[in-house]
Design a protein around this motif. Structure first.
Motif, mmCIF file in Angstrom:
data_model
loop_
_atom_site.group_PDB
_atom_site.id
_atom_site.type_symbol
_atom_site.label_atom_id
_atom_site.label_comp_id
_atom_site.label_asym_id
_atom_site.label_seq_id
_atom_site.Cartn_x
_atom_site.Cartn_y
_atom_site.Cartn_z
ATOM 1 N N ARG A 24 10.264 8.112 6.618
ATOM 2 C CA ARG A 24 9.308 7.037 6.894
ATOM 3 C C ARG A 24 8.033 7.223 6.082
ATOM 4 O O ARG A 24 7.495 6.275 5.514
ATOM 5 N N SER A 25 7.552 8.448 6.035
ATOM 6 C CA SER A 25 6.323 8.724 5.300
ATOM 7 C C SER A 25 6.466 8.389 3.825
ATOM 8 O O SER A 25 5.563 7.806 3.226
ATOM 9 N N LYS A 28 8.216 4.305 3.366
ATOM 10 C CA LYS A 28 7.355 3.224 3.840
ATOM 11 C C LYS A 28 5.879 3.501 3.589
ATOM 12 O O LYS A 28 5.030 2.713 3.990
ATOM 13 N N ASP A 29 5.591 4.645 2.959
ATOM 14 C CA ASP A 29 4.214 5.045 2.709
ATOM 15 C C ASP A 29 3.392 4.923 3.990
ATOM 16 O O ASP A 29 2.356 4.261 4.033
ATOM 17 N N ASP A 30 3.899 5.567 5.054
ATOM 18 C CA ASP A 30 3.282 5.471 6.375
ATOM 19 C C ASP A 30 3.071 6.855 6.976
ATOM 20 O O ASP A 30 3.707 7.219 7.963
ATOM 21 N N GLY A 33 1.978 6.753 10.746
ATOM 22 C CA GLY A 33 3.091 6.413 11.624
ATOM 23 C C GLY A 33 4.046 7.582 11.789
ATOM 24 O O GLY A 33 4.570 7.832 12.877
ATOM 25 N N SER A 34 4.244 8.321 10.705
ATOM 26 C CA SER A 34 5.108 9.501 10.753
ATOM 27 C C SER A 34 4.502 10.583 11.633
ATOM 28 O O SER A 34 5.205 11.232 12.413
ATOM 29 N N TYR A 88 1.046 15.008 6.806
ATOM 30 C CA TYR A 88 0.889 13.552 6.904
ATOM 31 C C TYR A 88 -0.584 13.168 7.033
ATOM 32 O O TYR A 88 -1.040 12.207 6.404
#
Length: 136
Positions: A24-25, A28-30, A33-34, A88
Motif C-alpha cells: 500500500r505504501s 498507492k503512495d500512502d 495509511g500504511s 512510513y
C-alpha cells in the motif's frame, strides 16, 4: 495444541499485514495509511488500547506489554511493525513520530530479546518468506 494454532494464525496474519502495508505504501503512495494499518493491528494483537499503548514512552510501552503477558513472538512482530511504521512516518515527513516508533521498536527488542532487521525492506522480505514457508 489449540493455543499453538491460534498463535500461529496471529503470526501469519501479522506477516501478511506487514507485506500488505508495504504494498500500500509503495503502490498507492500512502505511507500514513500504511502506518495506520499497522498501528490498528498492534492494539488488536495485544488486547490493550492501541492508542494508549502507542502514546507511551518506549520503555513504558515495553513494560506494559510484559506485565500484560504479551507473547514474545507476538512482541517481535509488534516491534517489526513499529520499525516499519517509523519508516512510513519518515516517508510522510513526520520525523518526530518516526523517531518515537523507532525508539518503541528498539525498547521492545531489548525487553523481549530479539533483533530487528536493519531495514524496512528486510522486514518485509522476512515476512514474505514466513508466509511462503507457511504455505509450503
Amino acid at each position: 495444541m489449540f493455543e499453538r494454532d491460534y498463535l500461529l494464525s496471529i503470526l501469519m496474519k501479522y506477516a501478511e499485514l506487514l507485506v500488505r502495508s508495504w504494498t500500500r505504501s509503495k503502490d498507492k503512495d500512502d505511507p500514513l495509511g500504511s502506518a495506520a494499518m499497522l498501528e490498528t493491528a498492534i492494539g488488536e494483537a495485544t488486547d490493550i488500547d492501541g492508542d494508549a499503548l502507542l502514546s507511551l514512552a518506549p520503555e513504558s510501552m515495553a513494560g506494559v506489554m510484559q506485565v500484560s503477558g504479551v507473547d514474545s513472538r507476538v512482541s517481535e512482530y509488534i516491534g517489526r511493525s513499529l520499525a516499519l511504521s517509523a519508516q512510513y512516518f519518515e516517508d510522510a515527513g513526520d520525523a518526530d513520530r518516526a523517531q518515537l516508533r523507532r525508539d518503541q521498536a528498539f525498547a521492545l527488542s531489548r525487553a523481549y530479546g530479539f533483533d530487528l532487521p536493519d531495514s524496512a525492506e528486510q522486514i518485509v522480505e522476512e515476512a514474505q518468506s514466513a508466509l511462503e514457508q507457511a504455505e509450503a
